[in-house]
Enzyme design. Sequence first.
Site, mmCIF file in Angstrom:
data_model
loop_
_atom_site.group_PDB
_atom_site.id
_atom_site.type_symbol
_atom_site.label_atom_id
_atom_site.label_comp_id
_atom_site.label_asym_id
_atom_site.label_seq_id
_atom_site.Cartn_x
_atom_site.Cartn_y
_atom_site.Cartn_z
ATOM 1 N N GLY A 101 16.666 -24.842 7.036
ATOM 2 C CA GLY A 101 16.743 -25.293 5.714
ATOM 3 C C GLY A 101 18.568 -25.497 5.500
ATOM 4 O O GLY A 101 19.098 -24.832 6.125
ATOM 5 N N HIS A 102 18.799 -26.188 4.496
ATOM 6 C CA HIS A 102 20.156 -26.408 4.307
ATOM 7 C C HIS A 102 20.692 -25.025 3.490
ATOM 8 O O HIS A 102 22.049 -24.773 3.638
ATOM 9 C CB HIS A 102 20.464 -27.405 3.165
ATOM 10 C CG HIS A 102 19.667 -27.136 1.965
ATOM 11 N ND1 HIS A 102 19.994 -26.403 0.846
ATOM 12 C CD2 HIS A 102 18.570 -27.933 1.535
ATOM 13 C CE1 HIS A 102 19.290 -26.743 -0.066
ATOM 14 N NE2 HIS A 102 18.281 -27.526 0.286
ATOM 15 N N ASP B 242 17.252 -29.222 -6.582
ATOM 16 C CA ASP B 242 16.880 -29.649 -5.156
ATOM 17 C C ASP B 242 15.161 -29.888 -5.415
ATOM 18 O O ASP B 242 14.539 -29.279 -4.661
ATOM 19 C CB ASP B 242 17.128 -28.491 -4.460
ATOM 20 C CG ASP B 242 16.672 -29.020 -3.086
ATOM 21 O OD1 ASP B 242 16.545 -30.119 -2.801
ATOM 22 O OD2 ASP B 242 16.715 -27.930 -2.206
#
Length: 904
Positions: free
Chosen positions: A528-529, A648
């Site tokens: 994931g980021h 997000d």
Amino acid sequence: MVDQRSAVAVIFILLLLFESTFEQLETLSSPNERAALLELRSSLGLRSTDWPIKSDPCLVWNGIRCANGSVVGINISGFRRTRLGKLNPQFAVDSLVNLTHLASFNASRFFLPGSIPDWLGQRMLTLQVLDLRSCSISGAIPPSLGNLTNLISLYLSDNGISGTIPSSLGLLPLLSVLDLSKNSLTGSIPSSFESLKNLSRLDISSNYLSGSIPPGIGTLSKLQYLNVSNNSFASTIPSQLGDLDSLVELDLSSNSLSGSVPPDLRGLRNLQKMLIGNNFLDGNLPVNLFPAPSQLQIIVLRHNNFTGPLPDVLWRMPQLSLLDISVNNFSGLLPDSSSNANVTAAELNISLNLFYGNLTPSLRRFSSIHLSGNYFEGKVPDYVPSNASLDGNCLQDLADQRTVVDCSSFYAARGLNFDNFGRPNSTQPRAPETSGKKNKRTIILAAVLGGVGLILLLALLALLVLCARKRGGTTNQRGVGVGPVPAGSTPPPPGVSINLSKLGDSFTYQQLLIATGDFSDANLIKNGHSGDLFRGILEGGIPVVIKRIDLQSIKKESYLLELDFFSKFGHSRLVPLLGHCLENENVKFLVYKYMPNGDLSSSLYRKSNTEDDLQSLDWITRLKIALGAAEGLSYLHHECTPPLVHRDVQASSILLDDKFEVRLGSLSEVCAQEGDIHQSRISRLLRLPQSSEQATSGALTATCAYDVYCFGKVLLELVTGKLGISASSEAEMKEYMEQTLPYISIYDKELVTKIVDPSLIVDEDLLEEVWAMAIVARSCLNPKLSRRPLMRYILKALENPLKVVREENTGSARLRATSSRGSWNAALFGSWRQSSSDVAAIPAASATKVEGASSFKQSGTTGSHSQGSGPNGGGDNSSSRRRYSKDIFPEPSDVQDVERQDQD
Ligand SMILES: *[C@@H]1O[C@H](CO)[C@@H](O)[C@H](O)[C@H]1NC(C)=O
Ligand SMILES: *[C@@H]1O[C@H](CO)[C@@H](O)[C@H](O)[C@H]1NC(C)=O
Ligand SMILES: *[C@@H]1O[C@H](CO)[C@@H](O)[C@H](O)[C@H]1NC(C)=O
Ligand SMILES: *[C@@H]1O[C@H](CO)[C@@H](O)[C@H](O)[C@H]1NC(C)=O
Ligand SMILES: *[C@@H]1O[C@H](CO)[C@@H](O)[C@H](O)[C@H]1NC(C)=O
Ligand SMILES: *[C@@H]1O[C@H](CO)[C@@H](O)[C@H](O)[C@H]1NC(C)=O
Ligand SMILES: *[C@@H]1O[C@H](CO)[C@@H](O)[C@H](O)[C@H]1NC(C)=O
Ligand SMILES: *[C@@H]1O[C@H](CO)[C@@H](O)[C@H](O)[C@H]1NC(C)=O
């Protein structure tokens, strides 16, 4: 005589030939069975390419096996359903009861949502093979299956089956294969299993089973394959398992087994794979555990607490391809004898143990070698391959070794001399020198980081002061600084503290290593980021998701923001944080509750059948998900002070528990909404680079309206079933919206059917709900952020979808919108209708006619004001609503043409 005999023989052969031809050309003789097959064909929605309706099932249909004019086998494995059949897929196999000779039913990889019907065990008594692997079955295993006394193979793996294993399965006298793996079974192994004398294969791995392994398993003399891995079995390994002399593969790994390995396991003479890693086993390995002519190919003992020496025989096993004993406390010297085996593809992993002494030719045969984290000394011989991992030892002329002090005290404790990295005692030892250098480097690094950190800390400080809820003067006694300053070196500045007690349990790194199998690739969910996500099982069998945040590649601020968020806020719609591990300076870990249904992006469709044959979530579930997500966002936007922005929102951030209840995840970018100037400065400081989306939508990501926009994309994804919309780039999104939004009109329900996910069943009632969600989606996607609805209205609309469309159609909306007691519904749609009719009258002027929205800048200001003005903003204050109604609520500015046509 001779002639007679040969004539008889010829006739006999002819008869045989005739017989076999006859069998090949056998037709279905029973009309009742034919009717049953046709019924099955329609209840499962099978295609005429597989089962052509007019031809004979025995002769032509795929996967039908007949004998004596009756159906004895059905194999619909991997079949695809017709388009119609996909609309309402069910576990509908009732007509099987009329196939009175059916011996085998194979529906693996065919989508059968629902639970195994109870009558199956009572009526299908001729069944010998039942294969329902990967069918998306839920519910429990019906105890009635114990009546299927002819059953030889039962495969139920890779479904969502829950409940306990019924002990009646032990009543199946012929059962040879039992595969219940990869489900959600709980409870223990029924002791009745010891009656399964014909069992050759037992796989119950990857469930939530617990208790101890019943000793009775040892009496199953035909067992060749036993896999109980990835459960929560505790207690010791029963010595009776050593009686399984047919056993070829034994997998007990990833449980909570403890105690030592029973010497009786040497009875496993045919064993080829022994996997007992990731448990709590300890003690020495019994010296003669591995009998001399051994078939063993794979031995995995990793991640236990074994001590003592490794039996020499392990180095000499002729078939060995993998020996992994890493992360234990094995000790001793490598055997001196050079094994004369040639180099094989074998892999050796003995890292993180307490081996010492020189490297010996016993390593020769391995092509892949991991020795790091031991106390080996001396020179590295030539035969050790260059890619071997050797760090953390006491080896000569090699980087990343232990210190002299560490090495010599280890050797001294065993009464041995350390070779001192091959240097005489008198000269300056090298290791302290390097470690001194290292220290200096650390200091410089700390100083630099400290500088950067200070700025961050100041920013954070300001943000926290603004973000903080009323604390009532309580101080955090357990607060610990988590600034970029190495923990422990500097006390945290007052005020900047994250209350660790609110962040769940504190785990050790070792616990997390065990939980995730060393963060193995097999457990990696995604990169994931904000960190890498791994699946893991804690002690006690609790499944979790662990985020590994490597601060060298991930911005520390996002991790700090997330910690900060969790320490202050919590809601049943947010993913639960179970704990953390912050002991490592550069790598931090957060432990979340495991969400059995993953996230929306992966469960909107589940690949169950063939590649392009996907099952999709039904409408009720989709609506439930939309509602849940709206509740979560509504909490952030309206119940937190100041309002928080998720930033997000997309399908992959919407996590789903076992009941498809939403838990919002991806909380590393949550920040306070940019409202007043102070706040915006700080958030700007902390904000990640702005995405291109903002440019088009005219919004900053740090506004609630941005979340609303993203949520609109999620709704659109739910309605249309188009995967990835919510994660698509702005350019893709624009194009997609141009194609889609014209089909969403508050005046024409039927239009929406053109974009609805074809895999949804849409009867009249449901269509209205779908239509309503589409309308809400479009409101959210208004390019002008000031006209997107507030989350709390979206929530109301999704709670009452039928009201959305029905009230609108009564024509009273306009009245309601302007009345002082107007409902959320009128608020949401009154303005749309109003402005649409305005627009219909004066099309060209529409854009500028709307007050307060003549420029982006202006609309941005009013927007963020109304979005962020707390409980009163846009609420029941009728005068303020009248003023802002056209700004806050949606208006279809870009697709009016379609609507106008519709009105005509
Ligand atoms: C077919 O019928 C014959 C005679 O009734 C029987 O012996 C045979 O076992 C049957 N075959 C199968 C496959 O049921
Ligand atoms: C079952 O059917 C599938 C699809 O037609 C086919 O690929 C497979 O070979 C069949 N399996 C058996 C055991 O007959
Ligand atoms: C089985 O066959 C009987 C007689 O033809 C019929 O009445 C019954 O409905 C059938 N059962 C099912 C479940 O199809
Ligand atoms: C069912 O069909 C699948 C697909 O052909 C096959 O791989 C599997 O072995 C079959 N199951 C049984 C029990 O034969
Ligand atoms: C089938 O099994 C269930 C539970 O094991 C039992 O109650 C039932 O009587 C059995 N039915 C038949 C027809 O044998
Ligand atoms: C491993 O064994 C040692 C003693 O041999 C014990 O002190 C230690 O607590 C054990 N570790 C675990 C994780 O069980
Ligand atoms: C090693 O390889 C050589 C040549 O391939 C072969 O002659 C010899 O028997 C092998 N040795 C062992 C122990 O397998
Ligand atoms: C080096 O010194 C250590 C103690 O400082 C001693 O134990 C060791 O025997 C010495 N080694 C050699 C090779 O002289």
